[in-house]
Design a protein around this motif. Structure first.
Motif, mmCIF file in Angstrom:
data_model
loop_
_atom_site.group_PDB
_atom_site.id
_atom_site.type_symbol
_atom_site.label_atom_id
_atom_site.label_comp_id
_atom_site.label_asym_id
_atom_site.label_seq_id
_atom_site.Cartn_x
_atom_site.Cartn_y
_atom_site.Cartn_z
ATOM 1 N N LEU A 41 3.447 9.093 1.510
ATOM 2 C CA LEU A 41 2.000 9.173 1.375
ATOM 3 C C LEU A 41 1.369 9.724 2.644
ATOM 4 O O LEU A 41 1.686 9.262 3.747
ATOM 5 N N PRO A 42 0.450 10.694 2.504
ATOM 6 C CA PRO A 42 -0.317 11.139 3.675
ATOM 7 C C PRO A 42 -1.119 9.960 4.242
ATOM 8 O O PRO A 42 -1.433 8.996 3.522
ATOM 9 N N ALA A 43 -1.474 10.054 5.501
ATOM 10 C CA ALA A 43 -2.189 8.956 6.176
ATOM 11 C C ALA A 43 -3.473 8.567 5.451
ATOM 12 O O ALA A 43 -3.783 7.378 5.345
ATOM 13 N N VAL A 44 -4.218 9.541 4.938
ATOM 14 C CA VAL A 44 -5.484 9.216 4.266
ATOM 15 C C VAL A 44 -5.242 8.432 2.981
ATOM 16 O O VAL A 44 -6.047 7.579 2.617
ATOM 17 N N VAL A 45 -4.147 8.695 2.307
ATOM 18 C CA VAL A 45 -3.811 7.941 1.095
ATOM 19 C C VAL A 45 -3.319 6.547 1.484
ATOM 20 O O VAL A 45 -3.688 5.551 0.863
ATOM 21 N N MET A 46 -2.529 6.481 2.535
ATOM 22 C CA MET A 46 -2.015 5.194 3.001
ATOM 23 C C MET A 46 -3.154 4.240 3.363
ATOM 24 O O MET A 46 -3.077 3.041 3.085
ATOM 25 N N GLU A 47 -4.225 4.781 3.959
ATOM 26 C CA GLU A 47 -5.376 3.950 4.336
ATOM 27 C C GLU A 47 -6.009 3.285 3.124
ATOM 28 O O GLU A 47 -6.547 2.176 3.226
ATOM 29 N N THR A 48 -5.967 3.930 1.982
ATOM 30 C CA THR A 48 -6.580 3.358 0.774
ATOM 31 C C THR A 48 -5.780 2.191 0.221
ATOM 32 O O THR A 48 -6.262 1.488 -0.664
ATOM 33 N N LEU A 49 -4.588 1.981 0.739
ATOM 34 C CA LEU A 49 -3.742 0.890 0.254
ATOM 35 C C LEU A 49 -3.881 -0.385 1.073
ATOM 36 O O LEU A 49 -3.184 -1.363 0.809
ATOM 37 N N GLU A 50 -4.774 -0.367 2.070
ATOM 38 C CA GLU A 50 -4.992 -1.593 2.849
ATOM 39 C C GLU A 50 -5.433 -2.694 1.894
ATOM 40 O O GLU A 50 -6.265 -2.491 1.033
ATOM 41 N N GLY A 51 -4.838 -3.835 2.048
ATOM 42 C CA GLY A 51 -5.172 -4.953 1.175
ATOM 43 C C GLY A 51 -4.344 -5.007 -0.097
ATOM 44 O O GLY A 51 -4.440 -5.963 -0.858
ATOM 45 N N LYS A 52 -3.543 -3.985 -0.342
ATOM 46 C CA LYS A 52 -2.656 -3.997 -1.514
ATOM 47 C C LYS A 52 -1.399 -4.780 -1.173
ATOM 48 O O LYS A 52 -0.869 -4.693 -0.075
ATOM 49 N N ASN A 53 -0.942 -5.560 -2.122
ATOM 50 C CA ASN A 53 0.215 -6.420 -1.925
ATOM 51 C C ASN A 53 1.281 -6.110 -2.969
ATOM 52 O O ASN A 53 0.979 -5.514 -4.015
ATOM 53 N N PRO A 54 2.525 -6.544 -2.706
ATOM 54 C CA PRO A 54 3.550 -6.389 -3.736
ATOM 55 C C PRO A 54 3.067 -6.983 -5.058
ATOM 56 O O PRO A 54 2.318 -7.966 -5.084
ATOM 57 N N ASP A 55 3.446 -6.348 -6.134
ATOM 58 C CA ASP A 55 3.069 -6.684 -7.514
ATOM 59 C C ASP A 55 1.708 -6.138 -7.925
ATOM 60 O O ASP A 55 1.311 -6.294 -9.076
ATOM 61 N N ASP A 56 0.970 -5.502 -7.006
ATOM 62 C CA ASP A 56 -0.275 -4.821 -7.391
ATOM 63 C C ASP A 56 0.085 -3.521 -8.114
ATOM 64 O O ASP A 56 1.050 -2.858 -7.767
ATOM 65 N N GLU A 57 -0.728 -3.159 -9.100
ATOM 66 C CA GLU A 57 -0.486 -1.919 -9.836
ATOM 67 C C GLU A 57 -1.118 -0.744 -9.094
ATOM 68 O O GLU A 57 -2.247 -0.824 -8.628
ATOM 69 N N LEU A 58 -0.353 0.344 -8.989
ATOM 70 C CA LEU A 58 -0.804 1.561 -8.317
ATOM 71 C C LEU A 58 -0.464 2.769 -9.174
ATOM 72 O O LEU A 58 0.435 2.708 -10.015
ATOM 73 N N SER A 59 -1.149 3.871 -8.910
ATOM 74 C CA SER A 59 -0.807 5.129 -9.564
ATOM 75 C C SER A 59 -1.040 6.270 -8.590
ATOM 76 O O SER A 59 -1.928 6.198 -7.739
ATOM 77 N N PHE A 60 -0.226 7.318 -8.722
ATOM 78 C CA PHE A 60 -0.301 8.465 -7.832
ATOM 79 C C PHE A 60 -0.051 9.761 -8.588
ATOM 80 O O PHE A 60 0.788 9.805 -9.489
ATOM 81 N N TYR A 61 -0.763 10.806 -8.187
ATOM 82 C CA TYR A 61 -0.409 12.158 -8.578
ATOM 83 C C TYR A 61 0.705 12.571 -7.630
ATOM 84 O O TYR A 61 0.612 12.359 -6.421
ATOM 85 N N ILE A 62 1.763 13.138 -8.178
ATOM 86 C CA ILE A 62 2.972 13.394 -7.400
ATOM 87 C C ILE A 62 3.191 14.883 -7.177
ATOM 88 O O ILE A 62 3.119 15.679 -8.116
ATOM 89 N N TYR A 63 3.487 15.225 -5.929
ATOM 90 C CA TYR A 63 3.980 16.558 -5.594
ATOM 91 C C TYR A 63 5.474 16.400 -5.362
ATOM 92 O O TYR A 63 5.902 15.631 -4.504
ATOM 93 N N TYR A 64 6.271 17.102 -6.150
ATOM 94 C CA TYR A 64 7.723 17.050 -6.064
ATOM 95 C C TYR A 64 8.164 18.229 -5.211
ATOM 96 O O TYR A 64 7.884 19.380 -5.541
ATOM 97 N N HIS A 65 8.855 17.954 -4.104
ATOM 98 C CA HIS A 65 9.249 19.022 -3.181
ATOM 99 C C HIS A 65 10.756 19.047 -3.011
ATOM 100 O O HIS A 65 11.377 18.042 -2.665
ATOM 101 N N GLN A 66 11.344 20.238 -3.265
ATOM 102 C CA GLN A 66 12.768 20.455 -3.037
ATOM 103 C C GLN A 66 12.964 21.955 -2.866
ATOM 104 O O GLN A 66 12.453 22.745 -3.653
ATOM 105 N N THR A 67 13.660 22.345 -1.813
ATOM 106 C CA THR A 67 13.941 23.757 -1.563
ATOM 107 C C THR A 67 15.396 23.915 -1.147
ATOM 108 O O THR A 67 16.097 22.923 -0.937
#
Length: 87
Positions: A30-56
């Motif tokens: 997670l980029p730092a700005v996304v990580m900041e939005t997870l403050e206060g989130k604990n295990p078992d909390d539901e989350l969702s993300f748009y994913i960028y899949y990177h492989q070269t």
């Protein structure tokens, strides 16, 4: 390809999370700005993300990078389209 994940937070680290989605644990960077939005989130909390899949060829190990909004993912894709910039 993985484009979106929704699941339960198993573990949160400095720059990534482990998300349980469909009985599979996904390590998502997670980029730092996304990580900041997870403050206060604990295990078992539901989350969702748009994913960028990177492989070269230069980086054969697949990496998942998560974003809260699709527009954040689109900006990231535009930003790294410059050949001198990588994820």
């Amino acid at each position: 390809m993985i484009g979106y994940l929704k699941g339960v937070l198993l573990k949160k680290e400095e720059d990534r999370v482990l998300l349980l989605a469909g009985h599979v644990g996904y390590e998502i960077f997670l980029p730092a700005v996304v990580m900041e939005t997870l403050e206060g989130k604990n295990p078992d909390d539901e989350l969702s993300f748009y994913i960028y899949y990177h492989q070269t060829e230069r980086q054969p190990k697949p990496v998942l990078i998560g974003f809260n909004l699709e527009v954040e993912k689109e900006f990231f894709q535009y930003f790294i389209s410059d050949e001198d910039i990588g994820p």
